[in-house]
Design a protein around this motif. Structure first.
Motif, PDB file in Angstrom:
ATOM      1  N   UNK A 140      23.605  15.785 -36.312  1.00 11.52           N
ATOM      2  CA  UNK A 140      24.692  16.294 -37.564  1.00 11.52           C
ATOM      3  C   UNK A 140      25.639  15.203 -37.639  1.00 11.52           C
ATOM      4  N   UNK A 141      25.706  13.909 -36.956  1.00 16.22           N
ATOM      5  CA  UNK A 141      26.589  13.136 -37.025  1.00 16.22           C
ATOM      6  C   UNK A 141      26.774  12.392 -38.286  1.00 16.22           C
ATOM      7  N   UNK A 142      27.995  12.516 -39.151  1.00 17.37           N
ATOM      8  CA  UNK A 142      28.362  11.892 -40.324  1.00 17.37           C
ATOM      9  C   UNK A 142      28.119  12.845 -41.505  1.00 17.37           C
ATOM     10  N   UNK A 143      27.499  14.022 -41.393  1.00 17.62           N
ATOM     11  CA  UNK A 143      27.224  15.036 -42.212  1.00 17.62           C
ATOM     12  C   UNK A 143      28.100  15.945 -42.842  1.00 17.62           C
ATOM     13  N   UNK A 144      29.244  16.099 -41.869  1.00 16.68           N
ATOM     14  CA  UNK A 144      30.291  17.260 -42.363  1.00 16.68           C
ATOM     15  C   UNK A 144      31.652  16.683 -42.378  1.00 16.68           C
ATOM     16  N   UNK A 145      32.519  17.095 -43.378  1.00 14.81           N
ATOM     17  CA  UNK A 145      33.850  16.546 -43.297  1.00 14.81           C
ATOM     18  C   UNK A 145      34.556  17.274 -42.439  1.00 14.81           C
ATOM     19  N   UNK A 146      35.357  16.874 -41.614  1.00 17.17           N
ATOM     20  CA  UNK A 146      36.385  17.667 -40.765  1.00 17.17           C
ATOM     21  C   UNK A 146      35.486  17.695 -39.222  1.00 17.17           C
ATOM     22  N   UNK A 147      34.309  17.273 -39.289  1.00 18.53           N
ATOM     23  CA  UNK A 147      33.679  17.281 -37.832  1.00 18.53           C
ATOM     24  C   UNK A 147      33.272  15.928 -37.465  1.00 18.53           C
ATOM     25  N   UNK A 148      33.878  15.605 -36.199  1.00 15.77           N
ATOM     26  CA  UNK A 148      33.628  14.508 -35.436  1.00 15.77           C
ATOM     27  C   UNK A 148      32.578  14.672 -34.443  1.00 15.77           C
ATOM     28  N   UNK A 149      31.651  13.851 -34.644  1.00 17.49           N
ATOM     29  CA  UNK A 149      30.486  14.081 -33.527  1.00 17.49           C
ATOM     30  C   UNK A 149      30.392  12.633 -32.805  1.00 17.49           C
ATOM     31  N   UNK A 150      30.554  12.748 -31.390  1.00 14.51           N
ATOM     32  CA  UNK A 150      30.770  11.537 -30.294  1.00 14.51           C
ATOM     33  C   UNK A 150      29.639  11.744 -29.470  1.00 14.51           C
ATOM     34  N   UNK A 151      28.410  10.725 -29.705  1.00  7.05           N
ATOM     35  CA  UNK A 151      27.235  10.703 -28.865  1.00  7.05           C
ATOM     36  C   UNK A 151      27.570  10.779 -27.406  1.00  7.05           C
ATOM     37  N   UNK A 152      28.706  10.281 -26.883  1.00  7.91           N
ATOM     38  CA  UNK A 152      29.376  10.539 -25.742  1.00  7.91           C
ATOM     39  C   UNK A 152      28.531   9.676 -24.363  1.00  7.91           C
ATOM     40  N   UNK A 153      27.101   9.684 -24.766  1.00 12.41           N
ATOM     41  CA  UNK A 153      26.272   8.952 -23.756  1.00 12.41           C
ATOM     42  C   UNK A 153      25.153   8.686 -24.385  1.00 12.41           C
ATOM     43  N   UNK A 154      24.331   7.581 -24.157  1.00 16.49           N
ATOM     44  CA  UNK A 154      22.796   7.167 -24.449  1.00 16.49           C
ATOM     45  C   UNK A 154      22.010   7.543 -23.654  1.00 16.49           C
ATOM     46  N   UNK A 155      22.549   8.333 -22.373  1.00 19.78           N
ATOM     47  CA  UNK A 155      21.586   9.029 -21.377  1.00 19.78           C
ATOM     48  C   UNK A 155      20.310   9.665 -22.084  1.00 19.78           C
ATOM     49  N   UNK A 156      19.366   9.469 -21.625  1.00 18.34           N
ATOM     50  CA  UNK A 156      18.180  10.427 -22.275  1.00 18.34           C
ATOM     51  C   UNK A 156      18.308  11.899 -22.065  1.00 18.34           C
ATOM     52  N   UNK A 158      20.972  13.576 -23.250  1.00 17.51           N
ATOM     53  CA  UNK A 158      22.254  13.777 -23.568  1.00 17.51           C
ATOM     54  C   UNK A 158      22.765  14.609 -24.841  1.00 17.51           C
ATOM     55  N   UNK A 159      23.706  15.374 -24.853  1.00 22.50           N
ATOM     56  CA  UNK A 159      24.046  16.027 -25.897  1.00 22.50           C
ATOM     57  C   UNK A 159      25.329  15.242 -26.455  1.00 22.50           C
ATOM     58  N   UNK A 160      26.025  15.707 -27.692  1.00 21.46           N
ATOM     59  CA  UNK A 160      26.701  15.081 -28.491  1.00 21.46           C
ATOM     60  C   UNK A 160      28.179  15.799 -28.105  1.00 21.46           C
ATOM     61  N   UNK A 161      29.199  15.337 -28.431  1.00 18.61           N
ATOM     62  CA  UNK A 161      30.563  15.939 -28.217  1.00 18.61           C
ATOM     63  C   UNK A 161      31.167  16.280 -29.421  1.00 18.61           C
ATOM     64  N   UNK A 162      31.443  17.639 -29.828  1.00 20.57           N
ATOM     65  CA  UNK A 162      32.060  18.013 -31.140  1.00 20.57           C
ATOM     66  C   UNK A 162      33.443  18.137 -31.259  1.00 20.57           C
ATOM     67  N   UNK A 163      34.375  17.767 -32.298  1.00 19.13           N
ATOM     68  CA  UNK A 163      35.414  18.023 -32.637  1.00 19.13           C
ATOM     69  C   UNK A 163      35.574  18.440 -34.099  1.00 19.13           C
ATOM     70  N   UNK A 164      36.393  19.376 -34.350  1.00 23.91           N
ATOM     71  CA  UNK A 164      36.405  20.015 -35.724  1.00 23.91           C
ATOM     72  C   UNK A 164      37.984  20.015 -35.742  1.00 23.91           C
ATOM     73  N   UNK A 165      38.279  19.207 -37.039  1.00 25.47           N
ATOM     74  CA  UNK A 165      39.782  18.962 -37.330  1.00 25.47           C
ATOM     75  C   UNK A 165      40.748  18.654 -36.129  1.00 25.47           C
ATOM     76  N   UNK A 166      40.220  17.508 -35.435  1.00 29.87           N
ATOM     77  CA  UNK A 166      40.957  16.938 -34.523  1.00 29.87           C
ATOM     78  C   UNK A 166      41.186  17.879 -33.226  1.00 29.87           C
ATOM     79  N   UNK A 167      41.932  17.301 -32.301  1.00 27.16           N
ATOM     80  CA  UNK A 167      42.232  17.950 -30.920  1.00 27.16           C
ATOM     81  C   UNK A 167      43.323  18.732 -30.933  1.00 27.16           C
ATOM     82  N   UNK A 168      43.037  20.215 -30.796  1.00 27.11           N
ATOM     83  CA  UNK A 168      44.297  21.134 -30.783  1.00 27.11           C
ATOM     84  C   UNK A 168      44.936  21.309 -29.396  1.00 27.11           C
ATOM     85  N   UNK A 169      44.462  20.973 -28.502  1.00 29.36           N
ATOM     86  CA  UNK A 169      44.663  21.575 -27.230  1.00 29.36           C
ATOM     87  C   UNK A 169      44.698  20.498 -26.300  1.00 29.36           C
TER      88      UNK A 169
END
Length: 997
Positions: A140-156, A158-169
């Motif tokens: 999904x990385x780069x395909x949705x406005x307002x959605x930040x996808x961080x690979x987090x790690x290249x470990x075989x 590994x899942x990604x990290x999701x952030x929608x409209x910033x960090x609110x907490x």
């Protein structure tokens, strides 16, 4: 395992193949008088299908019993046509706005895109399968406005990290995930090729229906069904390729290392230790020793069928990925079956079930990477006898190859996720649906360490084994009643429901030393010495429950005026009786201006829609039972005359019966534009969301008697702008698209608990130093340190300017922010940057002509910084990055890089010297494909056959000197700190095929 899985997939494909008696139908498809290339033509109750050629012609094998054709094409209204014993059928398609008719999956239902009042983005399956990954998040990385996808790690694996409209907490900022109606905390188990669509819910009008868990946004995933597959459709896809590290870090070679160490010795008053640095030459490049070119492969088979009574989709997938760091790999098998059955005219039953088996070989990638970065290049990987080189002699580091060699750490995960549902029509306007879902996970890990000796600091005198087993189950029972009625120009649909969810997990672990042997057949606890046994047992994945009541009303008038009102009441076991229940309302308004009578439909603006919404959502993602006191056992003390050691316990945290939800209040204004006959589509949303009562395990005064307690202590602001622009057009044989999305966000802590002005966190690895501060007025987790004002060139400057401790010519000069002549932590440290980007960018495009197709995706982020902490953490004569070669070694030689030392303020104090720009732009994916002409596939008895070549992470432009500018460490306070322990991402080249029968 791999051979058995491949055999199963081959057998599965064979068994699914069927042949029917067929006749032939042909014709021409046009639109606005011009032939249309690429129109999909399908027969009902059949797997038969065709695609029109350059002249708009098609030819279709029509089995007996099929009496209709279905024509679908992007930008045109779909059309059904009865065959009526004709052999030639020519069709004219009418243009239609895809957005107007698109049905979007939202919370507890679906809605036409044009009727939405909330901010919702949709990604279809075609946009998810180009990236060779097992992670839906990374696809999904780069395909949705307002959605930040961080690979987090290249470990075989590994899942990604999701952030929608910033960090609110200040705690868990992950969005809520909903897969086929099942509410989950992650989607790591999903196979991207099983996904039909992804809806990203961003504003309160869209997310408030999820109440206490919607504050960080909601991602709804719908997996593939079989309803439109006719008599049957078989799909087979596979790819294979290679991976290599995207970049390595430039470090000193052996000669340069010896030169720098000599200089550091002299600068610190010691004699130089290397008489002739040139004799060592280039030496060992430890990164070349640990990285490898690694294979990746994937194979999938699926069978789908359906009619008006029943449908099913069955799929199986095998994914194998070796790591670019030696000794790491990941293997996963998934199977999915989705079914529906209309057992009565008013009753439908169905299931959505996914089964996942994963296994991995784990390596201490952090230790391996950091040692490869630090290890001195003079030492050879192995000596003349084949023993591992002792890197501790010079650099006080472990040999990274030995870490790989003596690693034996394997994990296995078993997971079942799914639900069963029943939907009953109650009269003409009401529908009742009940669904019961279950998410069950069983995980086990076994780690064995043999006896070995490399150096005094890298050895294991007694072999040992540790075993970890855990399970977690999460069930969800939901019951909803919907109402839908149209009268005149009015349409009303409503929803009420009650849901209940319960989560529980438990783990048990044990370990022993001195196993009787080191053969894998002995890797069990019973093979070890019973006197060395250790064990532990506790909860895993939380122990909590949730009871909820929800409702929503959607109203439209003449497709022009839109209203959505929703609310949800949630009660959570994570809060005490004083605040166990919370209410989360929202309201959304919409105006389809282009539906008004005064609208000029022939103008440049084809479509205009305005939206506005307000609402509140919550976040309860804290530990369980935070409202109760926590007593820590195992605290022993000596009492009495005889000084007897007695077991005891102490209060660790205090109770907080007033603990309550974080509440996020969000306002959103949106506009949707269709330009030039809707070929150009624009969406823009401006939003402001404030999270109040932010939950955090904050320190409390020592005199109370406990170190910390979970409290509602802060207020965090996120405001920003989401933009999406896309152009789609078909010109004869050529079809192409070009689009992009841009997200601008401003993050700021508005308020903190009055008892504490600063929240320091982000350990840097030296003397307990903390690198981030979340003070009011700053972004959450802002980098906090000294600003560099040059390098002292001579003693006169040292005497003239403020110093931090004892400094000499060649040392860094820290800026005296308040001008008092003294450098102090409280007055002279400032914000040096933030890991939160100001802007996130995605660019994508596609071109197709004469069977050839090309797609590309770019991703990027801008305005974020990174602490290069691995350059700071020095506890020995480690190797240096090449930037140290530009050091100060005499007056006037450098005003940015200080003299070389092994300790001291130059490398032990967080300053702007170690803060680097984390902005980047990356060619995320480039794919070139070719689809065989229909005349060829017909002879091969196939519906379609496509070959493609794909590249991922082919090119990255960044000023950051580390492996990857996307640094995530699991906490808002810790993000963006690169300690050299995050597995790098890989550049991947794959070749694949997609076949349909």
């Amino acid at each position: 395992m791999r051979q058995r899985i491949l055999f199963f997939l081959a057998l599965f494909t064979f068994l699914c193949t069927s042949v029917s008696a067929q006749t032939t139908v042909s014709g021409i498809v046009t639109g606005d008088g011009d032939p249309l290339i690429g129109v999909s033509v399908r027969a009902n109750n059949s797997s038969s299908g065709a695609v029109t050629d350059l002249d708009g012609r098609y030819e279709l094998s029509l089995p007996a019993g099929s009496d209709s054709l279905y024509f679908t094409y992007i930008g045109f209204a779909p059309r059904a046509e009865a065959v009526n014993n004709r052999s030639i059928i020519d069709i004219e398609l009418s243009e239609a706005s895809e957005l107007l008719s698109e049905v979007v999956v939202i919370g507890y239902g679906v809605q036409k895109k044009d009727d939405l009042t909330g901010s919702v983005s949709v990604v279809s399956t075609e946009d998810l399968v180009d990236v060779p990954t097992q992670s839906l998040g990374q696809a999904l990385q780069g395909k949705v406005s307002g959605l930040q996808i961080i690979p987090g790690s290249g470990t075989p694996g590994a899942d990604a990290i999701f952030r929608i409209r910033g960090v609110g907490t200040l705690n868990n900022a992950d969005p809520l995930f909903v897969v086929d109606g099942m509410i989950l905390s992650d989607i790591s188990f999903l196979n991207p090729r099983d996904v039909e669509s992804v809806s990203v819910l961003k504003d309160a009008s869209a997310t408030a229906i999820y109440g206490a868990r919607g504050a960080n946004g909601v991602i709804i995933v719908t997996t593939k069904q079989g309803a439109d597959a006719g008599a049957g459709r078989i799909s087979v896809s596979a790819y294979t390729g290679t991976q290599e590290v995207v970049k390595t870090i430039d470090v000193a070679n052996a000669t340069e290392y010896a030169t720098l160490i000599n200089e550091a010795d002299i600068n610190e008053g010691r004699p130089a230790r290397y008489a002739n640095p040139e004799q060592y030459g280039e030496g060992t490049n430890w990164q070349d020793e640990i990285f490898q070119t690694a294979p990746i492969q994937n194979i999938q088979a699926s069978f789908a069928a359906g009619n008006d009574v029943s449908s099913f989709n069955l799929s199986a997938n095998y994914f194998k990925q070796e790591g670019i760091i030696k000794g790491s790999d990941f293997e996963r098998f998934t199977a999915r079956i989705n079914t529906t059955r209309k057992v009565k005219s008013w009753l439908q039953l169905g299931t959505n079930i996914g089964l996942i088996l994963g296994s991995s070989d784990n390596v201490n990638s952090g230790g391996i990477l950091l040692n490869a970065y630090r290890a001195d290049p003079i030492t050879a990987p192995r000596d003349s006898l084949g023993n591992f080189g002792n890197t501790a002699i010079r650099g006080n580091t472990g040999n990274p190859l030995a870490t790989i060699e003596f690693n034996n750490n394997k994990s296995q995960d078993y997971r079942a996720v799914g639900n069963a549902f029943a939907s009953a029509s109650l009269g003409e306007h009401f529908t009742f649906r009940t669904s019961f879902g279950l998410d069950f996970t069983y995980a086990k890990n076994r780690a064995f360490t043999p006896v070995f000796f490399v150096s005094a600091s890298q050895q294991n005198e007694e072999n040992n084994i540790s075993v970890f087993n855990a399970y977690r189950r999460n069930w969800l029972w939901e019951n909803t009643l919907t109402y839908n009625q149209s009268f005149g120009k009015h349409n009303v649909d409503g929803l009420v429901g009650v849901t209940s969810q319960d989560n529980f997990g438990e783990f048990i672990s044990g370990g022993r030393q001195r196993l009787i042997g080191e053969d894998p057949s002995l890797f069990y606890l019973n093979a070890g010495d019973v006197t060395t046994a250790t064990n532990s047992n506790g909860t895993f994945g939380g122990n909590w429950g949730l009871l909820s009541y929800l409702g929503r009303i959607n109203y439209t008038y003449d497709s022009r005026y839109l209203l959505t009102v929703s609310g949800r009441v949630d009660g959570s076991s994570r809060f005490g009786d004083n605040n166990r229940y919370g209410f989360f309302p929202s309201v959304g308004l919409g105006w389809n201006v282009s539906q008004e009578e005064f609208w000029n439909a022939s103008g440049a603006i084809s479509r205009l829609k305005l939206r506005a919404s307000w609402g509140q959502t919550g976040n309860d993602r804290i530990g369980d039972f935070g409202y109760t006191p926590l007593v820590s056992s195992g605290v022993n003390a000596v009492f009495g005359v005889d000084e007897i050691l007695l077991p005891g316990a102490t209060l660790q945290t205090h109770s907080n019966p007033d603990l309550k939800w974080e509440t996020t209040t969000q306002t959103d204004f949106g506009i949707e534009l269709g330009l030039l006959d809707n070929r150009l589509q624009l969406e823009a949303d401006a939003y402001r969301k404030v999270t109040s009562g932010v939950l955090f395990n904050a320190p409390i005064p020592d005199y109370i008697g406990a170190g910390a307690a979970v409290r509602n202590i802060a207020e965090v602001l996120n405001r920003g702008l989401d933009l999406k622009l896309e152009w789609r057009e078909v010109r004869g044989a050529l079809s192409y698209s070009l689009g992009g999305n841009l997200s601008l966000v401003h993050n700021e802590v508005l308020k903190l608990d009055g008892e504490q002005n600063d929240f320091f966190a982000g350990g840097l690895g030296i003397g307990g130093q903390l690198g981030t501060n979340s003070r009011a007025g700053f972004a959450a987790g802002s980098f906090w340190g000294y600003e560099i004002d040059g390098v002292f060139q001579n003693q006169e400057e040292v005497d003239q300017f403020a110093t931090l401790g004892t400094q000499r010519p060649g040392d860094l000069r820290f800026k005296d922010q308040n001008g008092d002549g003294v450098i102090t932590p409280d007055e002279d440290r400032v914000v040096l940057g933030s890991a939160i980007p100001d802007a996130i960018l995605g660019l994508n495009g596609s071109v197709a002509i004469s069977g050839f197709d090309l797609t590309f995706d770019f991703t990027g982020q801008f305005g974020n910084e990174i602490i290069n902490a691995k350059k700071m953490s020095r506890f020995g004569a480690y190797n240096y990055e090449v930037s140290f070669l530009d050091r100060w070694n005499g007056e006037g030689t450098s005003d940015t890089e200080p003299r070389v030392t092994l300790a001291g303020q130059n490398i032990e104090t967080l300053s702007s010297r170690f803060v680097e720009d984390g902005s980047y732009i990356r060619l995320r994916n480039l794919t070139v494909g070719y689809t065989l002409p229909k005349a060829v596939t017909d002879r091969l008895r196939m519906q379609s056959f496509r070959l493609y070549l794909s590249g991922t992470n082919l090119w990255t432009s960044t000023d950051y000197s580390g492996y990857n500018p996307e640094i995530y460490n699991g906490s808002v306070f810790d993000n963006g700190i690169d300690r050299g322990d995050i597995y790098p991402i890989a550049k991947t080249i794959t070749a694949g095929l997609d076949i349909q029968f």
